[in-house]
Design an enzyme around this catalytic site. Sequence first.
Site, PDB file in Angstrom:
ATOM      1  N   TYR A  24      53.099  47.525 -43.196  1.00 44.32           N
ATOM      2  CA  TYR A  24      51.716  47.389 -42.835  1.00 44.32           C
ATOM      3  C   TYR A  24      50.626  47.923 -43.934  1.00 44.32           C
ATOM      4  O   TYR A  24      49.858  48.821 -43.560  1.00 44.32           O
ATOM      5  CB  TYR A  24      51.378  48.010 -41.424  1.00 44.32           C
ATOM      6  CG  TYR A  24      51.918  47.070 -40.299  1.00 44.32           C
ATOM      7  CD1 TYR A  24      51.078  46.356 -39.536  1.00 44.32           C
ATOM      8  CD2 TYR A  24      53.248  47.316 -39.785  1.00 44.32           C
ATOM      9  CE1 TYR A  24      51.549  45.555 -38.738  1.00 44.32           C
ATOM     10  CE2 TYR A  24      53.489  46.317 -38.647  1.00 44.32           C
ATOM     11  CZ  TYR A  24      52.504  45.520 -38.308  1.00 44.32           C
ATOM     12  OH  TYR A  24      52.971  44.480 -37.132  1.00 44.32           O
TER      13      TYR A  24
ATOM     14  N   TYR B  76      51.859  44.472 -28.063  1.00 41.96           N
ATOM     15  CA  TYR B  76      52.524  44.651 -29.234  1.00 41.96           C
ATOM     16  C   TYR B  76      53.948  45.119 -28.982  1.00 41.96           C
ATOM     17  O   TYR B  76      54.095  46.073 -28.430  1.00 41.96           O
ATOM     18  CB  TYR B  76      52.097  45.708 -30.319  1.00 41.96           C
ATOM     19  CG  TYR B  76      52.825  45.686 -31.672  1.00 41.96           C
ATOM     20  CD1 TYR B  76      52.844  44.697 -32.539  1.00 41.96           C
ATOM     21  CD2 TYR B  76      53.826  46.918 -31.514  1.00 41.96           C
ATOM     22  CE1 TYR B  76      53.651  45.051 -33.567  1.00 41.96           C
ATOM     23  CE2 TYR B  76      54.699  46.777 -32.670  1.00 41.96           C
ATOM     24  CZ  TYR B  76      54.413  46.214 -33.810  1.00 41.96           C
ATOM     25  OH  TYR B  76      55.220  46.269 -34.859  1.00 41.96           O
TER      26      TYR B  76
ATOM     27  N   ASP C  61      58.468  47.446 -21.660  1.00 43.71           N
ATOM     28  CA  ASP C  61      58.831  47.914 -23.172  1.00 43.71           C
ATOM     29  C   ASP C  61      58.306  49.438 -23.106  1.00 43.71           C
ATOM     30  O   ASP C  61      57.162  49.558 -23.317  1.00 43.71           O
ATOM     31  CB  ASP C  61      57.974  46.918 -23.882  1.00 43.71           C
ATOM     32  CG  ASP C  61      57.961  47.485 -25.543  1.00 43.71           C
ATOM     33  OD1 ASP C  61      58.609  48.705 -25.709  1.00 43.71           O
ATOM     34  OD2 ASP C  61      57.654  46.523 -26.424  1.00 43.71           O
TER      35      ASP C  61
ATOM     36  N   LYS D 297      62.140  54.569 -30.696  1.00 40.16           N
ATOM     37  CA  LYS D 297      61.346  55.795 -31.065  1.00 40.16           C
ATOM     38  C   LYS D 297      61.973  56.801 -30.592  1.00 40.16           C
ATOM     39  O   LYS D 297      62.924  57.629 -31.153  1.00 40.16           O
ATOM     40  CB  LYS D 297      59.940  55.524 -30.531  1.00 40.16           C
ATOM     41  CG  LYS D 297      59.370  54.264 -31.432  1.00 40.16           C
ATOM     42  CD  LYS D 297      57.841  54.322 -31.146  1.00 40.16           C
ATOM     43  CE  LYS D 297      57.216  53.004 -31.803  1.00 40.16           C
ATOM     44  NZ  LYS D 297      56.982  53.174 -33.223  1.00 40.16           N
TER      45      LYS D 297
HETATM   46  C1  LIG Z   1      55.429  49.209 -27.573  1.00 42.17           C
HETATM   47  C2  LIG Z   1      56.273  48.977 -28.778  1.00 42.17           C
HETATM   48  N1  LIG Z   1      57.519  48.192 -28.743  1.00 42.17           N
HETATM   49  C3  LIG Z   1      58.198  47.882 -29.732  1.00 42.17           C
HETATM   50  C4  LIG Z   1      57.998  48.061 -31.092  1.00 42.17           C
HETATM   51  C5  LIG Z   1      58.693  47.955 -32.128  1.00 42.17           C
HETATM   52  O1  LIG Z   1      59.378  48.797 -32.663  1.00 42.17           O
HETATM   53  P1  LIG Z   1      60.063  49.056 -33.907  1.00 42.17           P
HETATM   54  O2  LIG Z   1      59.099  49.496 -35.101  1.00 42.17           O
HETATM   55  O3  LIG Z   1      61.305  50.056 -33.741  1.00 42.17           O
HETATM   56  O4  LIG Z   1      60.631  47.847 -34.264  1.00 42.17           O
HETATM   57  C6  LIG Z   1      56.826  49.128 -30.968  1.00 42.17           C
HETATM   58  C7  LIG Z   1      56.465  49.930 -32.384  1.00 42.17           C
HETATM   59  O5  LIG Z   1      55.412  50.470 -32.480  1.00 42.17           O
HETATM   60  C8  LIG Z   1      55.961  49.435 -30.114  1.00 42.17           C
HETATM   61  O6  LIG Z   1      54.946  50.234 -29.954  1.00 42.17           O
END
Ligand SMILES: Cc1ncc(COP(=O)(O)O)c(C=O)c1O
Length: 425
Positions: free
Chosen positions: A17, A145, A233, A262
């Site tokens: 990014y 996202y 998610d 995370k």
């Molecule tokens: C809600 C959500 N799902 C999935 C992801 C993707 O995670 P990663 O960056 O570990 O691939 C993120 C990343 O910011 C996220 O905020």
Amino acid sequence: MAPTLPERDREVCWHPYTQHALDTEPLAVIGAKGAWLELADGTQRLDAIASWWANLHGHARPELLAAMHAQAAQLDHILFAGFTHEPAVLLAEQLLEIAPAPLSKVFYSDNGSTAVEVALKAAYQTWVRRGEPARTVFLALEGAYHGDTFGAMAVGEPKPFFAEFSPFLFHVVLVPPTAAALEEALADLAGRVAGFIFEPLVQGAAGMRFHSVDFLRDARRICDAHNIFLIADEVMTGFGRTGSLFACDQAGIGPDLMCLAKGLTGGIFPLAATLVSEEIYAAFLAEERAKAFFHGHTFSGHPIGCAVALASLKILRAENTPRKLQHIGHEMERALAPARALPQVKEVRRCGGIVAVELHQNTLENGYLAAVGESLRKACRAHPRVLLRPLGPVLYAMPPSCVTDEECHLIGTAMLELVEAQPDF
Ligand SMILES: Cc1ncc(COP(=O)(O)O)c(C=O)c1O
């Protein structure tokens, strides 16, 4: 003179990014302890974004480092296909104990995007196993996202990140977070939908956009009524960020699939998990090997990651991390409150340990690329004490749970100053 780290970086690294033609000078970080990062120039900055929303208890937390060290010495890595180990089993047991019903099996991977890929593939293939392969459509939220791999991109908002990949992305219908929109989409697509994926309560990358607890209940009810899978998610919202252990807990609902990453390891080791219901797991059980779920990663269920995650859960239980984060959110919001009166400000909002200030935009472009975001980004980059990184016109903070009230005040006032210094668009 020897080249500096950023100079050497420029020669060999391509950052995520990052527009390298504009952002030529990454900040060189040489250490981290608690909520503070130590920069190569000798200064320190408060990590108000928890190193991309991951760091949960603070950097260099001794219990996590000890768990990592002990596990590395005992069993550093083993594939998870056909093998198992204590940390993976114990972590799965503990995750299922705290996760909302009806989740009953844990599939490990190593980042948020792969946790989402697993959920999408498992959901669709369950329909295939049930003899309904025409259910090829997923519903997702506007502004969604879910990561950067192809499946995750497909269920994400195309603008501004993914639109150019549209020839490769499967059919997804994006809806606003209302029961009526969800009902309408399902009526239009009768029998063709595999599931609805969403970030419960907080849509992070969309600019810390919040929706109501009621919408979570509506989503569960509507998915049940239409017999489709609900995929939560919780990659960002999990482990206390919204003030409860999982965002879904606030609505008392359980998804059919849940994605975690995370904060799973306290945010310091790449590990992810997709939790699924027994119904989904059972759809892959057959005497034929070909009916297995053919998905895996070299580092699926990494022993060190699992050991660190167990240590993180122990801290989370002992310290009641969700409550700590809620308190932190209130403290930051208090310091930030005067921003509500500023002409630049459209809204100040908070959910759990996340505060956000949204500025008015001076462009019709998608928010993330708004000019006000560019000027805010530059100002944040130059802030001497607090590390903040806006999402377009939204300045937010989500620090680790170790920040003190004083540090919350520092974050809130830094945000206030940064916003005040912006031109009134
Ligand atoms: C809600 C959500 N799902 C999935 C992801 C993707 O995670 P990663 O960056 O570990 O691939 C993120 C990343 O910011 C996220 O905020």
